[in-house]
Design a protein around this motif. Sequence first.
Motif, PDB file in Angstrom:
ATOM      1  N   ASN A  18      -6.820  -2.795  -4.235  1.00 30.09           N
ATOM      2  CA  ASN A  18      -6.662  -1.717  -5.403  1.00 30.09           C
ATOM      3  C   ASN A  18      -5.316  -1.217  -5.543  1.00 30.09           C
ATOM      4  N   ILE A  19      -4.525  -0.799  -4.473  1.00 27.98           N
ATOM      5  CA  ILE A  19      -3.326  -0.291  -4.267  1.00 27.98           C
ATOM      6  C   ILE A  19      -2.575  -1.300  -5.106  1.00 27.98           C
ATOM      7  N   LYS A  22      -2.954  -1.534  -8.623  1.00 28.90           N
ATOM      8  CA  LYS A  22      -2.529  -0.422  -9.489  1.00 28.90           C
ATOM      9  C   LYS A  22      -0.900  -0.458  -9.782  1.00 28.90           C
ATOM     10  N   TYR A  63       1.491   0.392   0.588  1.00 29.02           N
ATOM     11  CA  TYR A  63       2.382   1.269  -0.537  1.00 29.02           C
ATOM     12  C   TYR A  63       3.767   0.868  -0.559  1.00 29.02           C
ATOM     13  N   GLU A 129      -2.666   9.114  -7.084  1.00 29.75           N
ATOM     14  CA  GLU A 129      -3.429   8.328  -5.843  1.00 29.75           C
ATOM     15  C   GLU A 129      -4.087   9.329  -5.022  1.00 29.75           C
ATOM     16  N   LYS A 131      -2.655  11.174  -2.882  1.00 27.17           N
ATOM     17  CA  LYS A 131      -1.845  11.099  -1.671  1.00 27.17           C
ATOM     18  C   LYS A 131      -1.144  12.422  -1.492  1.00 27.17           C
TER      19      LYS A 131
END
Length: 164
Positions: A18-19, A22, A63, A129, A131
Amino acid sequence: MIKQQEHQFVELLETHQNIVHKICRLYTHDESSHKDLFQEITVQLWKAFPKFRGDAKFSTWMYRVALNTAITLYRKRKRSITTSDIDQINFKIASEVYDDTVEENLKLMYSAIKELNDIDKALVFLYLEDKNYKEISETLGITEVNARVKMNRVKTKLKRILNP
């Protein structure tokens, strides 16, 4: 050894895909480009996987690789001329009336985010997200204080873009 590494990579990619989706959504405008970018990020992740030391969480490392890949490809595409085939253009006519306020607000927000520079886009993405600033700073390779300052400036930019 290689089969085990391959299995571990696939498992981690499936868990955290999913990262990548996105990030693809942020840096592409259509399904075809999304798929191409997803594939390119996957290739780059696989190439870099043997160098993953586990110093950071896999998702943080992912990421960083994904954003760097997306930004690099975005910059390359920005230099080329984009054309469209008239047969590819779809005219959409709404057949139902529904309250699409939330969807419209999201579109406006994503549109505003796309106007930001590459680093600011990545910063907003990581912030959205959930973070924390420590993870954001590790992912982007900046200090935690710098991440906070940049985020405040980006929020101001977005407000200006959304409310001219």
